[in-house]
Write an enzyme that holds these catalytic residues in place. Sequence first.
Site, mmCIF file in Angstrom:
data_model
loop_
_atom_site.group_PDB
_atom_site.id
_atom_site.type_symbol
_atom_site.label_atom_id
_atom_site.label_comp_id
_atom_site.label_asym_id
_atom_site.label_seq_id
_atom_site.Cartn_x
_atom_site.Cartn_y
_atom_site.Cartn_z
ATOM 1 N N PRO A 73 0.822 -1.217 0.000
ATOM 2 C CA PRO A 73 0.000 0.000 0.000
ATOM 3 C C PRO A 73 0.851 1.260 0.000
ATOM 4 C CG PRO A 73 0.003 -1.022 2.184
ATOM 5 C CD PRO A 73 0.701 -1.968 1.261
ATOM 6 N N ALA A 75 0.337 5.666 -0.902
ATOM 7 C CA ALA A 75 -0.676 6.702 -1.063
ATOM 8 C C ALA A 75 -0.485 7.488 -2.360
ATOM 9 C CB ALA A 75 -0.624 7.665 0.126
ATOM 10 N N SER A 102 -4.429 1.624 -0.812
ATOM 11 C CA SER A 102 -4.280 2.427 0.396
ATOM 12 C C SER A 102 -5.571 3.124 0.783
ATOM 13 C CB SER A 102 -3.182 3.469 0.168
ATOM 14 O OG SER A 102 -3.105 4.380 1.235
ATOM 15 N N TYR A 130 -6.131 2.242 8.343
ATOM 16 C CA TYR A 130 -5.710 2.761 9.641
ATOM 17 C C TYR A 130 -6.931 2.746 10.548
ATOM 18 C CZ TYR A 130 -1.608 4.781 7.269
ATOM 19 O OH TYR A 130 -0.450 4.969 6.556
ATOM 20 N N THR A 156 -2.816 -1.307 9.239
ATOM 21 C CA THR A 156 -1.488 -0.754 9.523
ATOM 22 C C THR A 156 -1.444 -0.329 10.985
ATOM 23 O OG1 THR A 156 -1.126 -0.046 7.249
ATOM 24 C CG2 THR A 156 0.139 1.078 8.952
ATOM 25 N N LYS A 224 -0.258 -5.208 9.751
ATOM 26 C CA LYS A 224 0.950 -4.706 9.084
ATOM 27 C C LYS A 224 1.734 -3.798 10.024
ATOM 28 C CE LYS A 224 2.301 -2.234 4.844
ATOM 29 N NZ LYS A 224 3.107 -1.132 5.435
ATOM 30 N N SER A 246 7.020 -5.049 8.602
ATOM 31 C CA SER A 246 7.188 -3.789 7.886
ATOM 32 C C SER A 246 7.602 -2.698 8.851
ATOM 33 C CB SER A 246 5.855 -3.403 7.223
ATOM 34 O OG SER A 246 5.908 -2.109 6.659
ATOM 35 N N HIS A 248 7.135 0.413 7.629
ATOM 36 C CA HIS A 248 6.440 1.490 6.918
ATOM 37 C C HIS A 248 7.353 2.124 5.860
ATOM 38 C CE1 HIS A 248 2.516 3.718 7.576
ATOM 39 N NE2 HIS A 248 3.049 4.418 6.584
ATOM 40 N N ASP A 279 7.454 -6.344 3.689
ATOM 41 C CA ASP A 279 7.720 -5.292 2.721
ATOM 42 C C ASP A 279 8.870 -4.426 3.221
ATOM 43 O OD1 ASP A 279 6.728 -3.148 4.355
ATOM 44 O OD2 ASP A 279 4.744 -3.288 3.473
ATOM 45 N N ARG A 283 14.248 -5.110 -4.068
ATOM 46 C CA ARG A 283 14.691 -4.501 -5.317
ATOM 47 C C ARG A 283 15.094 -5.527 -6.372
ATOM 48 N NH1 ARG A 283 12.549 -1.197 -2.823
ATOM 49 N NH2 ARG A 283 13.228 0.923 -2.283
#
Length: 359
Positions: A73, A75, A102, A130, A156, A224, A246, A248, A279, A283
């Site tokens: 997710p 934004a 998101s 949230y 989250t 999350k 995560s 964030h 997450d 890469r």
Amino acid sequence: MLGELRGKARARLEPAHWDFFEGGAGRETALAENVRAFGRLALLPRVLRGAGEPDTAVELPGARASTPVLIAPTAFHRLAHHEGERATARAAAAAGTVLITSMASTTAVADVVAAAREVRADAAVWFQLYLQPRADVTEALVRRAEEAGCTALVVTADSPVFGRRARDDRNGFHDLPPGMAAENMRGLPGAPPDAPLDIAMSPALSWDHLRGLRERTELPILVKGVLHPDDARHAIGEGAAGLIVSNHGGRQLDAAPATVEALPRITEAVAGRIPVLLDGGIRSGADVVTALALGAAAVGVGRPVLWGLAAEGEAGVARVLAELTGQTAHVLALCGARDCADLNRDQVVLRGARGVAGG
């Protein structure tokens, strides 16, 4: 290829919008460490196993994905491209993977799901949420996600307050340009007429609020932002269907560890009872396989998807997903794995040191 798309994205985006997508909290230590930590790890291949072509499909709560690479997710996709989340949703559906859309999307969740299902009728979209201090606001958002056809909720939990992001402060970027808004926040209880409600963060939110959510929906709930094994165990006790390790994307607590370094303790605590995802810092296909070997069921990718979206729209997102999935299949084959679960923690070692990573 990701580097090429990143360069195109940077050239096309306004500097403040580039910094919003790329930036992190504080000195951006956690942001950088998410990537660097994978570079400190190596994979030990297994040989002569007769595994054949690897199967990259994974089973997840509310979804079967053809690849372990999900879209994390993020934004405000319309800052990156005029089609925004619709383009991202179509690319995810075409790739057979999950988009976690998101709560701060610039496209309403119903329109995101509709775009995905224009491409594939069974496309899986999860809704990132949230928890809000007002229960009626949380419930209204959940109902929207349910009615849109989302197949899971992703709560989250690592944001009791907003992270402090120096790039945004320097650029004075604290609101969307005219004509854009967090569309999921319109028409909620307490919202002003014809305007979205602000997303609220609160340090008073607790497991009680998650429990209340669990009682009000039949959708599977993934939590999350889990980095501590005790929180992982607690989440299982509260009925979580999955966890996402995560920090964030380095945008909240800058002192947090890299997610791949936190992953082994979480998977050990969970002990296979529910899926664990990760997450932050992915890469390459080698990064994906490293996370899988350390116990992740799948990974989420954020910034590279935004690079693809900003550089080439839907086609750019499709390129990112195809490249990472192709690399993942190639590395699985080189490691002698028949599928995403056919890996062991002892295949991940520290570069220049003896022993198993996280051991």
